[in-house]
Motif scaffolding. Structure first.
Motif, PDB file in Angstrom:
ATOM      1  N   LYS A  60     -33.475  84.270   4.971  1.00  0.00           N
ATOM      2  CA  LYS A  60     -32.451  83.703   5.861  1.00  0.00           C
ATOM      3  C   LYS A  60     -32.039  84.478   6.986  1.00  0.00           C
ATOM      4  N   ARG A  61     -31.802  85.703   6.544  1.00  0.00           N
ATOM      5  CA  ARG A  61     -31.182  86.637   7.454  1.00  0.00           C
ATOM      6  C   ARG A  61     -32.174  87.019   8.593  1.00  0.00           C
ATOM      7  N   GLY A  62     -33.385  87.154   8.167  1.00  0.00           N
ATOM      8  CA  GLY A  62     -34.520  87.612   9.059  1.00  0.00           C
ATOM      9  C   GLY A  62     -34.891  86.322  10.007  1.00  0.00           C
ATOM     10  N   SER A  63     -34.690  85.061   9.699  1.00  0.00           N
ATOM     11  CA  SER A  63     -34.761  83.809  10.357  1.00  0.00           C
ATOM     12  C   SER A  63     -33.981  83.880  11.397  1.00  0.00           C
ATOM     13  N   VAL A  64     -32.682  84.100  11.018  1.00  0.00           N
ATOM     14  CA  VAL A  64     -31.499  84.019  11.938  1.00  0.00           C
ATOM     15  C   VAL A  64     -31.488  85.030  13.078  1.00  0.00           C
ATOM     16  N   SER A  65     -31.915  86.384  12.537  1.00  0.00           N
ATOM     17  CA  SER A  65     -32.142  87.368  13.435  1.00  0.00           C
ATOM     18  C   SER A  65     -33.140  87.231  14.654  1.00  0.00           C
ATOM     19  N   VAL A  66     -34.241  86.576  13.937  1.00  0.00           N
ATOM     20  CA  VAL A  66     -35.351  86.426  14.790  1.00  0.00           C
ATOM     21  C   VAL A  66     -34.934  85.436  16.129  1.00  0.00           C
ATOM     22  N   PHE A  67     -34.162  84.222  15.254  1.00  0.00           N
ATOM     23  CA  PHE A  67     -34.080  83.283  16.564  1.00  0.00           C
ATOM     24  C   PHE A  67     -32.875  83.846  17.505  1.00  0.00           C
ATOM     25  N   THR A  68     -31.988  84.656  16.963  1.00  0.00           N
ATOM     26  CA  THR A  68     -30.933  85.069  17.710  1.00  0.00           C
ATOM     27  C   THR A  68     -31.400  85.909  18.949  1.00  0.00           C
ATOM     28  N   ILE A  69     -32.173  86.964  18.539  1.00  0.00           N
ATOM     29  CA  ILE A  69     -32.988  87.955  19.390  1.00  0.00           C
ATOM     30  C   ILE A  69     -34.069  87.071  20.651  1.00  0.00           C
ATOM     31  N   GLY A  70     -34.541  85.954  20.197  1.00  0.00           N
ATOM     32  CA  GLY A  70     -35.429  85.393  21.093  1.00  0.00           C
ATOM     33  C   GLY A  70     -34.697  84.657  21.990  1.00  0.00           C
ATOM     34  N   ALA A  71     -33.566  83.708  21.432  1.00  0.00           N
ATOM     35  CA  ALA A  71     -32.751  82.940  22.409  1.00  0.00           C
ATOM     36  C   ALA A  71     -31.872  83.903  23.505  1.00  0.00           C
ATOM     37  N   PHE A  72     -31.498  84.887  23.086  1.00  0.00           N
ATOM     38  CA  PHE A  72     -30.567  85.857  24.082  1.00  0.00           C
ATOM     39  C   PHE A  72     -31.811  86.447  25.094  1.00  0.00           C
ATOM     40  N   LEU A  73     -32.999  86.771  24.623  1.00  0.00           N
ATOM     41  CA  LEU A  73     -33.953  87.214  25.615  1.00  0.00           C
ATOM     42  C   LEU A  73     -34.132  86.206  26.579  1.00  0.00           C
ATOM     43  N   PHE A  74     -34.515  84.889  26.060  1.00  0.00           N
ATOM     44  CA  PHE A  74     -34.988  83.808  26.902  1.00  0.00           C
ATOM     45  C   PHE A  74     -33.862  83.410  27.882  1.00  0.00           C
ATOM     46  N   LEU A  75     -32.630  83.575  27.447  1.00  0.00           N
ATOM     47  CA  LEU A  75     -31.521  83.133  28.114  1.00  0.00           C
ATOM     48  C   LEU A  75     -31.384  83.858  29.279  1.00  0.00           C
ATOM     49  N   THR A  76     -31.447  85.125  29.078  1.00  0.00           N
ATOM     50  CA  THR A  76     -31.188  86.295  29.974  1.00  0.00           C
ATOM     51  C   THR A  76     -32.259  86.167  31.157  1.00  0.00           C
ATOM     52  N   PHE A  77     -33.520  85.914  30.678  1.00  0.00           N
ATOM     53  CA  PHE A  77     -34.617  85.955  31.369  1.00  0.00           C
ATOM     54  C   PHE A  77     -34.659  84.746  32.533  1.00  0.00           C
ATOM     55  N   GLN A  78     -34.166  83.601  32.092  1.00  0.00           N
ATOM     56  CA  GLN A  78     -33.834  82.313  32.622  1.00  0.00           C
ATOM     57  C   GLN A  78     -32.846  82.634  33.750  1.00  0.00           C
ATOM     58  N   ALA A  79     -31.501  83.349  33.301  1.00  0.00           N
ATOM     59  CA  ALA A  79     -30.530  83.566  34.200  1.00  0.00           C
ATOM     60  C   ALA A  79     -30.670  84.679  35.472  1.00  0.00           C
ATOM     61  N   PHE A  80     -31.837  85.518  34.996  1.00  0.00           N
ATOM     62  CA  PHE A  80     -32.328  86.564  35.857  1.00  0.00           C
ATOM     63  C   PHE A  80     -33.215  85.688  36.948  1.00  0.00           C
ATOM     64  N   LYS A  81     -34.037  84.732  36.459  1.00  0.00           N
ATOM     65  CA  LYS A  81     -34.897  84.197  37.415  1.00  0.00           C
ATOM     66  C   LYS A  81     -34.054  83.045  38.536  1.00  0.00           C
ATOM     67  N   LEU A  82     -32.946  82.649  37.898  1.00  0.00           N
ATOM     68  CA  LEU A  82     -31.992  81.928  38.882  1.00  0.00           C
ATOM     69  C   LEU A  82     -31.265  82.692  39.645  1.00  0.00           C
ATOM     70  N   LEU A  83     -30.824  83.807  39.497  1.00  0.00           N
ATOM     71  CA  LEU A  83     -29.989  84.647  40.335  1.00  0.00           C
ATOM     72  C   LEU A  83     -31.013  85.372  41.284  1.00  0.00           C
ATOM     73  N   ASN A  84     -32.356  85.706  41.011  1.00  0.00           N
ATOM     74  CA  ASN A  84     -33.123  86.165  41.782  1.00  0.00           C
ATOM     75  C   ASN A  84     -33.549  85.053  42.964  1.00  0.00           C
ATOM     76  N   SER A  85     -33.668  83.848  42.497  1.00  0.00           N
ATOM     77  CA  SER A  85     -34.087  82.716  43.412  1.00  0.00           C
ATOM     78  C   SER A  85     -32.847  82.295  44.069  1.00  0.00           C
ATOM     79  N   TYR A  86     -31.636  82.228  43.784  1.00  0.00           N
ATOM     80  CA  TYR A  86     -30.480  81.790  44.557  1.00  0.00           C
ATOM     81  C   TYR A  86     -30.347  82.834  45.611  1.00  0.00           C
TER      82      TYR A  86
END
Length: 523
Positions: free
Chosen positions: A60-86
């Motif tokens: 359980k702890r490993g699954s939560v860690s993988v999901f949290t890190i993955g979600a953080f990286l993905f959202l950060t990347f999408q925010a960067f793409k948006l700012l880069n375009s805007y």
């Protein structure tokens, strides 16, 4: 982690299908220009299955860690793409980085989907299907548009429930208790509450658009190339006449909620006047029909995740995510206004009547999710009625208040119409005084009765009102381009407002019992 064998089987099945697609793409040469589609297709299935296997094998702890890190990286990347375009930074993003985060997104979706085998609630499956539908529509727009068939099947199955369900619950609620006075009391109390709350919605919508001035500066050249439906003008007598049914069969076939309510109320009152021995058979029939239709609803709701996911896939597939960034000011104005209405009007009402907020939110989350994805309050009606009964609202009050509210308590739609009408005037460069704006929105309030059951019908009302007040129609082209996204939010608020209204009337009648705990499936 609570491992489920069905989770494991589902993950393996996705991987197996991906392997079949992978082999097929090599055995059968794809037509020119479609090879990448095949590749992306089976890669998505591989990563969905991999997400399920990760969730199955990791603690359980490993699954939560993988999901949290993955979600953080993905959202950060999408925010960067948006700012880069805007801000037009011009920073180059290597294709490999895009592919990496594409895989991360589908891996996270795989974990979310397979977590449903642990959560085991229909609400979770519906919410998960929303995200899956968005991804399918974004990555495979043509396939997403083809999925519209599934969403239309779901809507048809829901709409076939509405007529028999309303008729049975209203007739049994009135005739089964033989209390005409209570029906009258509920009627005037409901109308009074509806008018007060929708008036607040009108003023919040007016305030929001006058503060943001989202329509100022819009030019005709920016109009989206969309078709606008033909609008037939209706007089006041036409609107009043439409309330009364000429054939109950026709009203049920067309899904006219208000006409069904009028017929059912009159039928129930007439049944009270019949001798007890004579009316018992019909009362027993309507009680049995009511229970059966709720069970029928439970059956249909198992198809809800598929229908909701397909609706989102179609929406994103034919509109694209890019529309989220077009006319952002108008969208954000509506969403902020709706949130303000929820926090400044509906939440204080819930506090005043001492409603258990967490319990209410949990009950309405599923019907609101359905309304958000399908953009139709009618699609959420059966489940919303069950949800309110499950938290202690008597069935007879739910059966009377909620369908009536679909014609007279359109909080989200009323707020939207006041906002949109002033937006059209601002875009056209026409200045209206506050008094003139009030005349327009109160006209909209009268002409919008009964539009909640039809997706985007409020746009037709807006067109008719614009023509009546001499406003140009070209700004409505702009609204049409993003109306589906706006409709999702206002329809969700319609459902929340009507659910709360049933609790308010039950509390006013002294019949609300929040201590009654019933699971929705047992209602």
């Amino acid at each position: 982690m609570d491992r489920s064998r069905w989770m494991f089987y589902c993950a393996l099945s996705l991987v197996a299908v991906a392997v079949i697609f992978h082999i097929f793409s090599y055995v059968n040469a794809a037509p020119p220009g479609t090879a990448d589609d095949w590749k992306v297709g089976f890669v998505s299935l591989y990563t969905l299955g991999a997400g399920g296997l990760l969730l199955y094998f990791l603690p359980k702890r490993g699954s939560v860690s993988v999901f949290t890190i993955g979600a953080f990286l993905f959202l950060t990347f999408q925010a960067f793409k948006l700012l880069n375009s805007y801000f037009e930074w011009g920073i180059f993003i290597a294709p490999g980085i895009g592919v990496f985060f594409y895989l991360i997104r589908w891996l996270l979706l795989g974990m979310v989907i397979h977590y449903g085998f642990i959560k085991k609630t229909l609400t979770f499956w519906i919410l998960a299907s929303l995200f899956v539908g968005v991804s399918i529509g974004h990555d495979f727009p043509m396939f997403g548009q083809d999925l519209r068939l599934l969403s239309q099947i779901f809507l048809k199955l829901i709409k076939v429930i509405i007529g028999p369900l309303l008729f049975a619950t209203l007739v049994y609620g009135i005739a089964g208790h033989s209390d005409i006075r209570q029906v009258g009391r509920m009627g005037w109390k409901s109308l009074l509450y509806f008018e007060i709350v929708t008036s607040f919605a009108l003023f919040i919508g007016l305030a929001a658009i006058n503060i943001s001035k989202a329509g100022v500066g819009v030019k005709p050249s920016e109009v989206l190339n969309q078709e606008i439906p033909v609008v037939e003008s209706k007089t006041a007598s036409d609107i009043i006449l439409h309330v009364f049914p000429e054939s109950i069969v026709k009203s049920m076939a067309e899904g006219d909620v208000l006409q069904i309510v009028i017929f059912s109320v009159l039928f129930g009152i007439a049944l009270i006047m019949v001798p007890v021995a004579t009316r018992k058979l019909l009362i027993d029939f309507t009680e049995s029909l009511s229970v059966t239709m709720f069970k029928f609803t439970n059956m249909i709701m198992y198809f809800a995740p598929v229908g909701v996911g397909a609706a989102m896939a179609y929406t994103v597939g034919h509109m694209g995510l890019g529309v989220l960034f077009n006319l952002f000011e108008l969208l954000i104005t509506l969403y902020i206004a709706l949130i303000a209405f929820l926090l400044l009007v509906l939440l204080p009402i819930a506090w005043i009547i001492k409603l258990p907020i967490k319990k209410f939110i949990k009950a309405v989350s599923e019907p609101v999710s359905i309304a958000f994805a399908t953009t139709s309050s009618e699609a959420a009606l059966p489940r919303a009625m069950e949800a309110m009964v499950s938290i202690g609202v008597p069935r007879k009050i739910v059966a009377f208040v909620m369908p009536t509210g679909y014609s007279f308590n359109l909080d989200g739609t009323t707020l939207y119409l006041s906002l949109a009408s002033v937006f059209v005037a601002q875009a056209a460069g026409i200045h209206f005084s506050f008094g003139h704006q009030l005349v327009i929105v109160f006209t909209l309030m009268l002409t919008s009765k009964g539009v909640a059951g039809v997706p985007r019908a409020s746009l037709v009302i807006l067109l008719g009102t614009a023509a009546s007040f001499g406003l140009p129609t070209w700004p409505i082209f702009i609204i049409l381009g993003i109306d589906e996204l706006m409709d999702m939010a206002r329809t969700s608020v319609n459902v929340i407002g009507n659910c709360l209204a049933s609790v308010v009337i039950a509390k006013w009648e002294g019949e609300f019992n929040p201590d009654v705990e019933q699971k929705i499936d047992e209602v």
